[in-house]
Design an enzyme around this catalytic site. Structure first.
Site, mmCIF file in Angstrom:
data_model
loop_
_atom_site.group_PDB
_atom_site.id
_atom_site.type_symbol
_atom_site.label_atom_id
_atom_site.label_comp_id
_atom_site.label_asym_id
_atom_site.label_seq_id
_atom_site.Cartn_x
_atom_site.Cartn_y
_atom_site.Cartn_z
ATOM 1 N N GLY A 77 0.941 -1.193 0.377
ATOM 2 C CA GLY A 77 0.256 -0.404 0.009
ATOM 3 C C GLY A 77 0.802 0.531 0.030
ATOM 4 N N GLY A 79 2.638 2.732 -3.051
ATOM 5 C CA GLY A 79 2.330 2.583 -4.476
ATOM 6 C C GLY A 79 3.741 2.545 -4.536
ATOM 7 N N SER A 82 3.008 -3.244 -4.808
ATOM 8 C CA SER A 82 2.973 -4.270 -4.024
ATOM 9 C C SER A 82 2.036 -5.346 -4.338
ATOM 10 C CB SER A 82 2.974 -3.871 -2.908
ATOM 11 O OG SER A 82 1.953 -3.617 -2.791
ATOM 12 N N SER A 83 0.527 -4.447 -5.193
ATOM 13 C CA SER A 83 -0.656 -5.085 -5.313
ATOM 14 C C SER A 83 -0.015 -5.736 -6.782
ATOM 15 C CB SER A 83 -1.986 -5.221 -5.338
ATOM 16 O OG SER A 83 -1.569 -3.562 -5.661
ATOM 17 N N ALA A 84 -0.039 -5.141 -7.452
ATOM 18 C CA ALA A 84 0.080 -5.422 -9.165
ATOM 19 C C ALA A 84 1.101 -6.966 -8.567
ATOM 20 C CB ALA A 84 0.335 -4.670 -10.199
ATOM 21 N N ALA A 85 2.358 -6.706 -7.891
ATOM 22 C CA ALA A 85 3.551 -7.797 -8.254
ATOM 23 C C ALA A 85 2.756 -9.071 -7.841
ATOM 24 C CB ALA A 85 4.658 -6.657 -7.203
ATOM 25 N N ASP A 126 1.120 -0.936 -13.945
ATOM 26 C CA ASP A 126 1.618 -1.218 -12.778
ATOM 27 C C ASP A 126 1.752 -3.023 -13.148
ATOM 28 O OD1 ASP A 126 0.707 1.070 -11.194
ATOM 29 O OD2 ASP A 126 0.333 -0.246 -9.624
HETATM 30 C C1 MEV Z 1 -0.632 3.979 -8.390
HETATM 31 O O1 MEV Z 1 0.084 3.535 -8.724
HETATM 32 C C2 MEV Z 1 -1.077 4.984 -9.953
HETATM 33 C C3 MEV Z 1 -2.177 5.694 -10.930
HETATM 34 O O2 MEV Z 1 -2.216 6.274 -11.635
HETATM 35 C C4 MEV Z 1 -3.363 4.727 -10.202
HETATM 36 C C5 MEV Z 1 -3.375 3.777 -11.547
HETATM 37 O O3 MEV Z 1 -2.675 3.927 -12.398
HETATM 38 O O4 MEV Z 1 -3.871 2.384 -11.945
HETATM 39 C C6 MEV Z 1 -2.424 6.513 -9.307
#
Ligand code: MEV
Length: 289
Positions: A77, A79, A82-85, A126
């Protein structure tokens, strides 16, 4: 039993605007999430992303039960993707364990669907970058030259919700479309110029664009005092450029640095309360360990 790993990412530029179709540049970084899957009795799955990945695969093959273990270098959480990985590593491991034969492109596509279903809106950034690795220009998914400089991340330790921040920006755009739309377009323009500068290896000007991008992210309301303190500290310590990476509102900032400045920039980030992580771009996307 199969173990796969996938990297996290930073945005050189373009987050938020990318949700509205503007270009962005993102880089896979050398922090990875490892997922081990084993056919067997069902384990309790607490991550909605892993549950989403298992559901996608169960639409392709019959899954009686699967056991999943996760180990991650990527703060959750924050940025850094981590969730995509975890989604991509899980999909790829299930793909291999159950011999499904999905290509990497198909894994990236399924991963994007999982993120969209869990988060509401999500760009493919991501999940694509985590699958393929490298420096990527979105939305065309064009692979750019790698970055021959250092990356220092500053983590505020404050968890933020991408879903909520994307919603917050959408509401701002609905209230002031004539003002926010041009900000998105300027961010997109900045990413187009960034593509050219990455090709020229002009890190000084890429840094300057990152600083401009930061001002625009602040105007979208996704900054916070903790991120700003780390960004200013990094610039003062010699970073080429520094900005929020990802959704903002907490999470992480990223600084682009000459290799010989990285220790100094990391100390400056720590001196204002951030947790510094020194890393670099990785060309290695999802892989079988
Ligand atoms: C999140 O890592 C990045 C955002 O642009 C959302 C997205 O691209 O899905 C805020």
């Amino acid at each position: 039993m199969v173990t796969c790993s996938a990297p996290g990412k930073i945005f050189l530029c373009g987050e938020h605007a990318v949700v509205y179709g503007e270009p962005a540049i993102a880089c896979a970084i050398d922090l990875r999430t490892r997922v081990r899957v084993r056919e067997g009795k069902k384990s309790k799955i607490t991550s909605p992303y892993v549950a989403g990945a298992v559901k996608k695969i169960s639409e392709l093959v019959e899954l009686e039960g699967v056991n999943i273990d996760i180990h991650s270098d990527i703060p959750i959480g924050s940025g850094l993707g981590s969730s995509a990985a975890v989604t991509i590593a899980t999909l790829f491991a299930l793909n291999l364990e159950f011999d499904i034969g999905l290509s990497k492109e198909e894994v990236a596509q399924l991963g994007h669907e999982v993120e969209r279903e869990v988060q509401g809106a999500a760009s493919p950034t991501d999940t694509f970058v985590s699958t393929m690795g490298g420096v990527v220009f979105l939305p065309s998914c064009k692979r750019l030259k790698s970055l021959d400089c250092g990356i220092v991340i500053g983590n505020t330790g404050m968890v933020s919700s991408t879903k909520e921040l994307v919603r917050q920006v959408a509401r701002l755009k609905d209230r002031h479309p004539g003002i926010i739309q041009p900000i998105f377009q300027t961010i997109g323009e900045l990413a187009r110029k960034g593509e050219y500068l990455v090709d020229k290896r002009d890190y000084k000007n890429i840094g300057e664009l990152m600083n401009i991008n930061q001002g625009l992210l602040e105007s979208l309301g996704v900054g916070c005092p903790e991120l700003a303190a780390q960004i200013y500290a990094a610039r003062k310590a010699g970073a080429l450029g520094a900005k929020i990476t990802g959704a903002g509102g907490g999470g992480c900032m990223v600084a682009l640095v000459d290799f010989d400045e990285k220790d100094e920039v990391a100390s400056a980030i720590e001196s204002v309360g951030g947790r510094a992580i020194q890393t670099r771009v990785t060309e290695i996307g999802v892989r079988h360990e």
